[in-house]
Enzyme design. Sequence first.
Site, PDB file in Angstrom:
ATOM      1  N   HIS A   1     -11.905   6.012  -8.199  1.00 44.82           N
ATOM      2  CA  HIS A   1     -10.450   6.167  -8.104  1.00 44.82           C
ATOM      3  C   HIS A   1      -9.767   5.479  -9.279  1.00 44.82           C
ATOM      4  CE1 HIS A   1      -6.657   6.936  -6.184  1.00 44.82           C
ATOM      5  NE2 HIS A   1      -6.383   5.662  -5.981  1.00 44.82           N
TER       6      HIS A   1
ATOM      7  N   HIS B   1      -4.926  -8.727 -16.686  1.00 45.40           N
ATOM      8  CA  HIS B   1      -6.221  -8.245 -17.172  1.00 45.40           C
ATOM      9  C   HIS B   1      -6.384  -6.756 -16.870  1.00 45.40           C
ATOM     10  CE1 HIS B   1     -10.177  -8.911 -18.774  1.00 45.40           C
ATOM     11  NE2 HIS B   1     -10.776  -8.440 -17.691  1.00 45.40           N
TER      12      HIS B   1
ATOM     13  N   GLU C   1       0.823  -1.211   0.000  1.00 46.76           N
ATOM     14  CA  GLU C   1       0.000   0.000   0.000  1.00 46.76           C
ATOM     15  C   GLU C   1       0.857   1.261   0.000  1.00 46.76           C
ATOM     16  OE1 GLU C   1      -3.197   2.791   0.427  1.00 46.76           O
ATOM     17  OE2 GLU C   1      -2.862   0.871  -0.565  1.00 46.76           O
TER      18      GLU C   1
ATOM     19  N   HIS D   1       2.607   1.932  -3.311  1.00 43.09           N
ATOM     20  CA  HIS D   1       1.624   2.516  -4.232  1.00 43.09           C
ATOM     21  C   HIS D   1       1.464   4.018  -3.981  1.00 43.09           C
ATOM     22  CE1 HIS D   1      -1.881   2.891  -6.764  1.00 43.09           C
ATOM     23  NE2 HIS D   1      -2.621   3.287  -5.753  1.00 43.09           N
TER      24      HIS D   1
ATOM     25  N   HIS E   1     -20.712  -7.352 -16.560  1.00 41.52           N
ATOM     26  CA  HIS E   1     -19.359  -7.069 -17.062  1.00 41.52           C
ATOM     27  C   HIS E   1     -18.970  -8.067 -18.147  1.00 41.52           C
ATOM     28  CE1 HIS E   1     -15.160  -5.972 -17.170  1.00 41.52           C
ATOM     29  NE2 HIS E   1     -14.783  -7.168 -16.760  1.00 41.52           N
TER      30      HIS E   1
END
Length: 382
Positions: free
Chosen positions: A170, A342, A102, A105, A284
């Site tokens: 986000h 992906h 985290e 990032h 989706h």
Amino acid sequence: MHPSTLLQLALMGLFVASIPLTMVWLSADANKYRKLVWVMAFLTFDLIVFGGFTRLTDSGLGCPDWPGCYGAANPFIAHEQIAAAEALMPTGPVTKVKAWIEMIHRYLAMGIGVLIMALMFQSVRQWRKTHQQAFAPALPVALFLFVCVQGAFGAWTVTLKLQPVIVTIHLLLGMGLLAMLVWLGGREDYLLHPPAPSRDLAGLRALRTLALLAAIVVVLQIALGGWVSTNYATLACDEFPLCDGKFIPEMDFEHGFTLWRELGKTAAGHYLQFSALVAIHWVHRNFAMIVALVLGLAAWRAARQPALRKTAKLIAAVLLAQLFTGIATVFFDFPLAIAVLHNAGAALLVLLVTMLNYKVKHLLDVSQRTPANADLPANSYR
């Protein structure tokens, strides 16, 4: 948070940004402004992919506060708090590894924020001196404002405990930031090497509409994919092309697509039923067929234009890879590497479709402004 912690975080952002800035400054490329734009686009792509890795490894709350980690600038300093949280819940959202994922990032995001500020200051300074179109400051200033909004949603992602709609927005803002940088990079490229005009104006106009439609469906599909990921609905259908042995399984669209709610809960605070997750996944999956149709058609039409052929081939290749990794994620029960690929494929499609839109728009503008256009052979380019 203590001011010294904020200072340490700011210094970390400056340190991360200093590496690509130094590389650009020392490069042999004479057009360092253009090079900086493309380096930033590359780093933003990397940040999106790493953000997907952060989300897929359930590390979004690895540090449950923002912008630091338990009020500290890095997990080393917050070691005791992280160890205590991990002892209480060994498989929970807070572990030493997840805390580092985290925070890395966040460090990357801060570094890109510093780079965007450097780009904005440079564009304004050069624009005042030269008034060259290459340094037009409108888009760099918009990038700075955009990244501030993105940072706010990054904070809310943590403080609102991974609320699905916030996490999805986000993600979309990150893709939007990438698209803006690619658009700016396209402007720099075309100012440096302008294309020759074409007399195929009708084909270009039709392709421009199709390219815009392609951009819209890609954004919608990424939003749906983000909604799948943030609701942990990836394996709600564990077979393909059927779902629970049916083409149209039992689904709860009302609760599945209620936007403002807590993770795993309905708007009323009840636990989300599995049929709602099935609805999220199924939409989706099936919208992907529309995306494949529109992007496939756009790539086919673009391939008829020599100047766009390379972009068209790349779109087709990434689209096929994206369909493959999407299906493979289901077949192989959500392996992390395929899921990250992906996510990377989605970012690549944003990059390529943005590039296609810029090229078509600019090529059409150049062709419409050229008086001798009628004398050119069809699809003629330099």
